[in-house]
Design a protein around this motif. Structure first.
Motif, PDB file in Angstrom:
ATOM      1  N   ASP A  82       0.816  -1.220   0.000  1.00  0.00           N
ATOM      2  CA  ASP A  82       0.000   0.000   0.000  1.00  0.00           C
ATOM      3  C   ASP A  82       0.846   1.265   0.000  1.00  0.00           C
ATOM      4  O   ASP A  82       0.351   2.341   0.269  1.00  0.00           O
ATOM      5  N   HIS A  83       2.145   1.109  -0.279  1.00  0.00           N
ATOM      6  CA  HIS A  83       3.013   2.276  -0.384  1.00  0.00           C
ATOM      7  C   HIS A  83       3.241   2.623  -1.851  1.00  0.00           C
ATOM      8  O   HIS A  83       3.083   1.790  -2.744  1.00  0.00           O
ATOM      9  N   LEU A  84       3.681   3.843  -2.052  1.00  0.00           N
ATOM     10  CA  LEU A  84       3.775   4.413  -3.385  1.00  0.00           C
ATOM     11  C   LEU A  84       5.033   5.271  -3.410  1.00  0.00           C
ATOM     12  O   LEU A  84       5.229   6.083  -2.499  1.00  0.00           O
ATOM     13  N   TYR A  85       5.886   5.080  -4.424  1.00  0.00           N
ATOM     14  CA  TYR A  85       7.145   5.829  -4.486  1.00  0.00           C
ATOM     15  C   TYR A  85       7.323   6.418  -5.872  1.00  0.00           C
ATOM     16  O   TYR A  85       6.978   5.769  -6.871  1.00  0.00           O
ATOM     17  N   GLU A  86       7.892   7.606  -5.928  1.00  0.00           N
ATOM     18  CA  GLU A  86       8.243   8.098  -7.267  1.00  0.00           C
ATOM     19  C   GLU A  86       9.522   7.383  -7.724  1.00  0.00           C
ATOM     20  O   GLU A  86      10.276   6.836  -6.908  1.00  0.00           O
ATOM     21  N   GLU A  87       9.756   7.395  -9.033  1.00  0.00           N
ATOM     22  CA  GLU A  87      10.839   6.582  -9.579  1.00  0.00           C
ATOM     23  C   GLU A  87      12.204   6.921  -8.980  1.00  0.00           C
ATOM     24  O   GLU A  87      12.988   6.030  -8.660  1.00  0.00           O
ATOM     25  N   TYR A 100       6.452  15.204   2.184  1.00  0.00           N
ATOM     26  CA  TYR A 100       5.093  14.843   1.781  1.00  0.00           C
ATOM     27  C   TYR A 100       4.358  14.061   2.869  1.00  0.00           C
ATOM     28  O   TYR A 100       3.359  13.425   2.625  1.00  0.00           O
ATOM     29  N   VAL A 101       4.914  14.085   4.093  1.00  0.00           N
ATOM     30  CA  VAL A 101       4.410  13.187   5.137  1.00  0.00           C
ATOM     31  C   VAL A 101       3.434  13.922   6.054  1.00  0.00           C
ATOM     32  O   VAL A 101       3.636  15.091   6.390  1.00  0.00           O
ATOM     33  N   LEU A 139      12.157  13.182  -1.668  1.00  0.00           N
ATOM     34  CA  LEU A 139      11.483  12.600  -2.836  1.00  0.00           C
ATOM     35  C   LEU A 139      10.099  12.095  -2.413  1.00  0.00           C
ATOM     36  O   LEU A 139       9.830  11.889  -1.239  1.00  0.00           O
ATOM     37  N   TYR A 140       9.250  11.906  -3.425  1.00  0.00           N
ATOM     38  CA  TYR A 140       7.866  11.588  -3.124  1.00  0.00           C
ATOM     39  C   TYR A 140       7.646  10.120  -2.808  1.00  0.00           C
ATOM     40  O   TYR A 140       8.027   9.229  -3.567  1.00  0.00           O
ATOM     41  N   TRP A 141       7.005   9.891  -1.650  1.00  0.00           N
ATOM     42  CA  TRP A 141       6.502   8.556  -1.313  1.00  0.00           C
ATOM     43  C   TRP A 141       5.323   8.777  -0.379  1.00  0.00           C
ATOM     44  O   TRP A 141       5.215   9.804   0.285  1.00  0.00           O
ATOM     45  N   THR A 142       4.439   7.824  -0.318  1.00  0.00           N
ATOM     46  CA  THR A 142       3.295   7.939   0.597  1.00  0.00           C
ATOM     47  C   THR A 142       2.708   6.559   0.807  1.00  0.00           C
ATOM     48  O   THR A 142       3.077   5.595   0.135  1.00  0.00           O
ATOM     49  N   ASP A 143       1.795   6.454   1.783  1.00  0.00           N
ATOM     50  CA  ASP A 143       1.046   5.209   1.900  1.00  0.00           C
ATOM     51  C   ASP A 143      -0.442   5.533   1.850  1.00  0.00           C
ATOM     52  O   ASP A 143      -0.852   6.668   2.101  1.00  0.00           O
ATOM     53  N   VAL A 144      -1.201   4.550   1.449  1.00  0.00           N
ATOM     54  CA  VAL A 144      -2.610   4.769   1.173  1.00  0.00           C
ATOM     55  C   VAL A 144      -3.450   4.027   2.212  1.00  0.00           C
ATOM     56  O   VAL A 144      -3.413   2.792   2.284  1.00  0.00           O
ATOM     57  N   ASP A 145      -4.183   4.787   3.057  1.00  0.00           N
ATOM     58  CA  ASP A 145      -5.012   4.173   4.089  1.00  0.00           C
ATOM     59  C   ASP A 145      -6.489   4.485   3.906  1.00  0.00           C
ATOM     60  O   ASP A 145      -7.340   3.689   4.269  1.00  0.00           O
ATOM     61  N   THR A 146      -6.752   5.663   3.369  1.00  0.00           N
ATOM     62  CA  THR A 146      -8.140   6.118   3.274  1.00  0.00           C
ATOM     63  C   THR A 146      -8.439   6.508   1.830  1.00  0.00           C
ATOM     64  O   THR A 146      -7.524   6.736   1.046  1.00  0.00           O
ATOM     65  N   PRO A 147      -9.724   6.582   1.475  1.00  0.00           N
ATOM     66  CA  PRO A 147     -10.065   7.010   0.112  1.00  0.00           C
ATOM     67  C   PRO A 147      -9.493   8.395  -0.207  1.00  0.00           C
ATOM     68  O   PRO A 147      -9.103   8.659  -1.345  1.00  0.00           O
ATOM     69  N   GLU A 148      -9.411   9.265   0.824  1.00  0.00           N
ATOM     70  CA  GLU A 148      -8.823  10.584   0.565  1.00  0.00           C
ATOM     71  C   GLU A 148      -7.347  10.448   0.188  1.00  0.00           C
ATOM     72  O   GLU A 148      -6.838  11.189  -0.641  1.00  0.00           O
TER      73      GLU A 148
END
Lengths: 429, 429
Positions: free
Chosen positions: B106-111, B131-132, B204-213
């Protein structure tokens, strides 16, 4: 890596004998033979040079080296040059520390030859001898990949001695034996005694200079060998290059590549100006400009002065000359409406034909024509467009010129994009 | 290299709990999160994947993998997903053979993040956390370059846990001890127990996805992070990009980059056609085209579909749109003599501004703007030229437009060549 350059010969056939002026300092295509060696070998990893000279010529070399202080050169004298070039090699022994290149100051190689030879081993052999005078050249007979016989008079042989060697210091052990045994020692005798291994580099240009005729011939051949070819269309191959390669040898050393570019650019502008008053004459000058356009690159490559900036400047100025010449014709013809649109598409096309291939090179880091040779089959390269324009100017068919050029160039752009599209998956990493 | 991807979580906050649909298969910017991992990690040397899944979601992953047969993926079930993600890692132990990447589905990273992280060691730490969301993120406290404390509630910390690790199989020895001791095991507990070393990858950009927002936010941020910037002028930075990056997230997954390029091209052609009848409206559409021109690249980078051919096609079509739009204006204004020549120079200039920098890239293999940032100071990039043209069209100042564009573009070409000339010695090899 080190390089040993044998330069103790006195060039008696060139009439240099009495003055002590060495062959290695003769100029071919505007550059001393020795400077070519220093330039080329440096480009391929040689950082230190050992130059074996005749005591009588030492001062000439010292003057030369003072003018080129960028190279690390050790001068070694051969006190007995009459003992031969094998003895010259022997004189270099204490200056050599590891594997080294051995070559002759009176030899001349095109860049690709050095690029390939430098990673070889032993004697570099040319099996084809495309540029060699067979009666004059030193021939080599092999056995199990090593030198068995070497000499000018061999009737049966496997290739030609290019005068370029990649050796290790062990060769001096063989040299010691040979030198101890006789008075005059040729390099060939040491090579044979050592049964050197052989690396083939065939089909590339190299020569040696013994006579004044050799000098002139070498200049011509060096220019011919320098023609790139990849960007040349039909007109260039069968007309322009024949004229430009006949002219360039005289300009090497007299004109820098960037000066040639600038001259050609101004001739192009002049042709546009003249076309305003006399279309046929303007068209003719435009075609002359097209011939001269090849000279800068030929000079640059023959005199080892290629620069990326020079190539870039040449391309950009070519786009201006083409656009301006056609703009003048457009101003004369004054087409209206659709005719004007077609003329504008012809103008755009002349730039875009080059744009798409340059953009390709920027994107993929490789030449479009080299990657897709099929691109050659669609006409519309610059030499072809200019020749066509010249013919149409000669006959005064200006109204027809624009639709023809528009179709030709836009067709070539479309064709090129289609070829890229087809090859795109293969090219992506 | 192998990669272990933990995908046994059930995404209760996303409302996926009941269906067993896994978070890793949610789409962000038109691509499943898992597909992004497979694509990016493959690009940087991962050849084998171990996917730890919940038995309830296994079938979803099987369907997904059947559609993407190009990857070597081993599915490993975590029979007790409620025991936590530390237990999921433990389940992967027998499938791992050497050093491996560990990351979360469920994590997302830019290249660029992956490119840098892959050569790191231990836990990849983001010190800046640009971005956190600090209340949600897992924080890390270091001691001697190793993890000392890790958790969401740390008040004192050195950076954020990015959910990306470069590990060796030794980590399973620690995992064994932790797993044996308690029922629920988080990955953080194993990381702390192992006192993993840390490699910093910040900014650099990374995030995790927990909610629809989170999903929607990630799409927007991914597009923003994908803006290249190097070729952008003032208008692009302060107007075009703000609009295009607001639009692109909705188009990701609905429109391929090449479709976006084609659409933008036809809008450009349409704007030229409209300009023939109504200059102001045509100019406005031309500016809209300029905004949309950024979309293809944004989509391509956000969805990991960049291709060199796409970039090439985009450039070539841009040259056509510009030339044709200005040609239509020229046909309307119908300048004569010198005025026509100036207009033609403006047309040529719009192509040549791009030609010189592309030719530079072809010659030197590097970006002109990246190599010489001073080039940014001379206006005349495409976004700026189009905005200028739009304004002049709006006010009907067509006669003035051509001299202004001619000066701007030819000045920029000259300036660019001068910068290249000054830097030429530094650039030659």
């Amino acid at each position: 890596m080190q390089a040993v350059i044998l330069a103790a010969g006195l060039g008696s056939r060139l009439g240099l004998n009495r003055t002590g002026y060495p062959k290695g300092l003769l100029r071919v295509a505007g550059r001393e033979l020795l400077l070519r060696h220093l330039l080329l070998l440096s480009r391929y990893g040689v950082t230190e040079f050992v130059l074996v000279v005749n005591p009588r010529s030492r001062s000439h070399f010292e003057v030369f080296l003072a003018r080129h202080p960028g190279y690390r050169v050790t001068l070694v004298e051969n006190p007995y040059p009459e003992r031969g070039n094998g003895y010259s090699l022997w004189c270099a022994r204490s200056a050599v520390k590891g594997p080294f290149v051995l070559t002759m100051s009176d030899h001349l190689y095109e860049e690709k030859f050095v690029a390939r030879a430098i990673s070889g081993r032993g004697l570099i052999l040319d099996r084809e001898g495309r540029y060699v005078e067979p009666t004059e050249a030193t021939k080599v007979k092999l056995q199990d990949g090593r030198v068995r016989e070497i000499g000018k008079d061999l009737t049966e042989f496997d290739g030609f001695d290019t005068g370029f060697f990649i050796l290790t210091p062990e060769v001096f052990e063989t040299a010691e034996k040979v030198v101890a045994g006789r008075e005059e020692v040729t390099l060939s005798e040491i090579v044979k005694e050592a049964a050197l291994p052989v690396t083939e580099v065939s089909g590339l240009y190299w020569t040696d200079v013994d006579t004044p005729e050799d000098l002139r011939r070498a200049e011509r051949e060096l220019v011919s060998a320098s023609v790139k070819g990849a960007g040349d269309g039909w007109v260039s191959r069968y007309l322009n290059r024949r004229l430009s390669t006949a002219l360039s040898p005289y300009l090497c050393g007299r004109l820098s590549p960037n000066q040639a570019t600038t001259l050609s650019f101004f001739l192009g502008l002049l042709s546009a100006l003249v076309a305003w008053f006399n279309t046929a004459l303007g068209g003719f000058l435009y075609q002359v400009h097209s011939v001269l356009d090849g000279v800068d690159g030929e000079i640059a490559r023959a005199t080892l002065q290629q620069s990326r900036f020079g190539g870039l400047l040449d391309s950009v100025l070519d786009r201006y000359v083409d656009f301006i010449f056609l703009s003048v014709l457009l101003l004369k013809v004054r087409p209206e409406g659709l005719g004007l649109l077609v003329a504008l598409l012809a103008l755009l096309g002349t730039v875009m034909v080059s744009y798409v291939t340059e953009r390709f090179k920027g994107a993929y880091g490789r030449e479009a024509y080299g990657t897709f040779p099929v691109l050659h089959y669609f006409p519309g390269k610059r030499d072809e467009r200019i020749f066509l324009t010249f013919i149409f100017c000669l006959f005064g068919w200006l109204e027809t010129l624009f639709p023809v050029l528009a179709l030709l160039t836009q067709g070539k752009v479309l064709f090129t994009l289609a070829v890229f599209w087809k090859g795109r998956r293969w090219l992506e990493p």
